[in-house]
Enzyme design. Structure first.
Site, mmCIF file in Angstrom:
data_model
loop_
_atom_site.group_PDB
_atom_site.id
_atom_site.type_symbol
_atom_site.label_atom_id
_atom_site.label_comp_id
_atom_site.label_asym_id
_atom_site.label_seq_id
_atom_site.Cartn_x
_atom_site.Cartn_y
_atom_site.Cartn_z
ATOM 1 N N LYS A 1 0.810 -1.221 0.000
ATOM 2 C CA LYS A 1 0.000 0.000 0.000
ATOM 3 C C LYS A 1 0.845 1.272 0.000
ATOM 4 C CE LYS A 1 -4.463 -1.528 1.627
ATOM 5 N NZ LYS A 1 -4.300 -2.961 1.951
ATOM 6 N N GLU B 1 -9.399 7.494 3.610
ATOM 7 C CA GLU B 1 -10.320 6.650 4.359
ATOM 8 C C GLU B 1 -9.577 5.360 4.629
ATOM 9 O OE1 GLU B 1 -10.252 6.558 1.052
ATOM 10 O OE2 GLU B 1 -9.822 4.401 1.076
ATOM 11 N N SER C 1 1.668 -9.827 -0.788
ATOM 12 C CA SER C 1 1.323 -8.402 -0.670
ATOM 13 C C SER C 1 1.686 -7.775 0.671
ATOM 14 C CB SER C 1 -0.171 -8.211 -0.938
ATOM 15 O OG SER C 1 -0.955 -9.031 -0.083
#
Ligand SMILES: *Cc1c(COP(=O)(O)O)cnc(C)c1O
Length: 414
Positions: free
Chosen positions: A106, A128, A394
């Site tokens: 991310k 968010e 990930s």
């Protein structure tokens, strides 16, 4: 139910490979676009112009590369999983996004968009978060660049993900509890959009996956495609060949789009997206949007989503908070419809078994999200002995310790 094949699939695939998507209207074939209130259109158009002007400009790319190298820790390693390969019967290579700063892919997106926001003259960032991982990455990127950051988070999620709330606050972000609507990610997205509309020039909305209205699915894909670019070169350097399959988990779809993008034109490379099969196929029991969803509009884009007969969004379930989302990025909806990527599911139990397998065989504790990709990899390996697969790992599993305590390690005495 599987996605209906589009009659013009081969033309759409050729256009996809030629880089035609998103088109001028922000569409990936029939999917994508911009389904938002009129008040948001000028802000999205300004962002689109900003992306076009800066994202691929050499000076911006140099600045981004510098942050990715010196702060994020890129390129991330490519690891051959020797013991698990021997067990499963196919060669398993891991792209190690778990080694990226803040523990997952991310951050690639968060630092890229924060740099873009700075270029566009934004004075503050709103974001968010659901599980909190995107909030942590955004808070870290904003701290790095000296940008004030406000993260909207559902009050239920704040309770469930208390350690991440603490991390965001330590990183200098303001975390705003959202007590409206479902008090989880969906309500938090609505609040963040509201904050953006109320002051669109000074505020930048940092969205966390390849979802939302145009240009976000494109912008996030471009920022995450560093995963596949690196992995493709690393596979060629290590083995002299491309992998036979690329496998990644799909929540909103950003780590998978990032891993797949560099391989789209390699027709011999099979691509597999693994969704959260949860407890089973029933409505509300999973978060497998492409497996069980139907087309509809969610968060500003036309894509596949989990909804009931009346078009009401369904509650989702997955043991992994990061996959627990009723929608999926529009580019995935296209890739599924034309059959370039195959989507399958892995359930909670299979993901938990994969956590144990990778931890015990390779000394790597994967995130529960990534464990879904590993569960898909085991299936593929059993059907394709001797061949090679690249799995996007990930993120790391440290964040999942409380879930793992309650499941794999058994309930703790209190
Ligand atoms: C958030 C998250 C995901 C799911 O998001 P995508 O946009 O589908 O990549 C997957 N893995 C990890 C480790 C995450 O934190």
């Amino acid at each position: 139910m599987s996605t209906p094949a589009l009659p013009e699939a081969s033309r759409l695939l050729a256009e996809l490979i030629a880089g035609c998507f998103p088109d001028a209207r922000g569409r990936f074939g029939p999917f994508g676009g911009r389904y938002v209130p009129e008040t948001l259109i000028p802000a999205l158009e300004r962002l689109e112009r900003g992306v076009r002007e800066h994202l691929h400009e050499p000076d911006f790319q140099a600045q981004l590369t510098e942050q990715l190298t010196s702060w994020v820790g890129r390129p991330t390693a490519l690891t051959f999983a020797a013991r698990l390969s021997a067990r499963w019967g196919a060669k398993l290579w891991l792209k190690r996004e778990d080694l990226a700063h803040t523990g997952a892919h991310k951050i690639n997106n968060a630092i890229g968009q924060a740099l873009l926001a700075q270029r566009l003259g934004a004075r503050r960032i709103v974001a968010e978060t659901g599980a909190g991982q995107h909030g942590v990455a955004s808070a870290a990127a904003c701290a790095r660049l000296g940008l004030p950051c406000t993260v909207y988070m559902g009050s239920i999620d704040m309770e469930r993900q208390a350690p991440n709330v603490g991390r965001m606050r330590l990183l200098g972000a303001e975390v705003v509890p959202v007590t409206s609507g479902d008090r989880t990610l969906r309500a938090a997205i609505d609040e963040a959009l509201r904050a953006w509309v109320s002051d669109p020039r000074a505020t930048y909305y940092l969205l966390g996956s390849v979802v939302g209205p145009h240009p976000y699915p494109y912008l996030v894909r471009e920022l995450q495609s560093v995963i596949g670019r690196e992995a493709r070169a690393q596979m060629l350097a290590a083995t002299g060949a491309l992998p036979d399959a690329v496998i990644a988990c799909v929540g909103g779809g950003s780590n998978s789009m990032g891993a797949f993008h560099a391989f789209i034109a390699d027709a011999a490379v099979e691509m597999i997206g693994v969704e959260a099969g949860g407890r089973g196929a029933g409505l509300g029991e999973n978060a497998a949007t492409l497996a069980f969803g139907r087309p509809g509009v969610l968060h500003g884009a036309y894509s596949m989503l989990l909804q009931n007969e009346d078009g009401q969004i369904r509650e989702t379930h997955s043991v992994s908070a990061g996959l627990d989302y009723p929608g999926v990025g529009p580019e995935h909806a296209l890739l599924a419809a034309i059959g370039r990527v195959h989507y399958q599911t892995a359930g909670d139990a299979e993901a938990l078994a994969a956590v144990r397998a990778l931890s015990e065989c390779e000394g790597i504790l994967p995130a529960l999200e990534s464990a879904h990709a590993l569960a898909g990899a085991e299936c593929w390996a059993r059907a394709n002995p001797g061949r090679s697969m690249l799995v996007c790992l990930s993120g790391r599993g440290d964040k999942d310790m409380s879930t793992l305590q309650q499941t794999l390690l058994g309930p703790q005495p209190s």
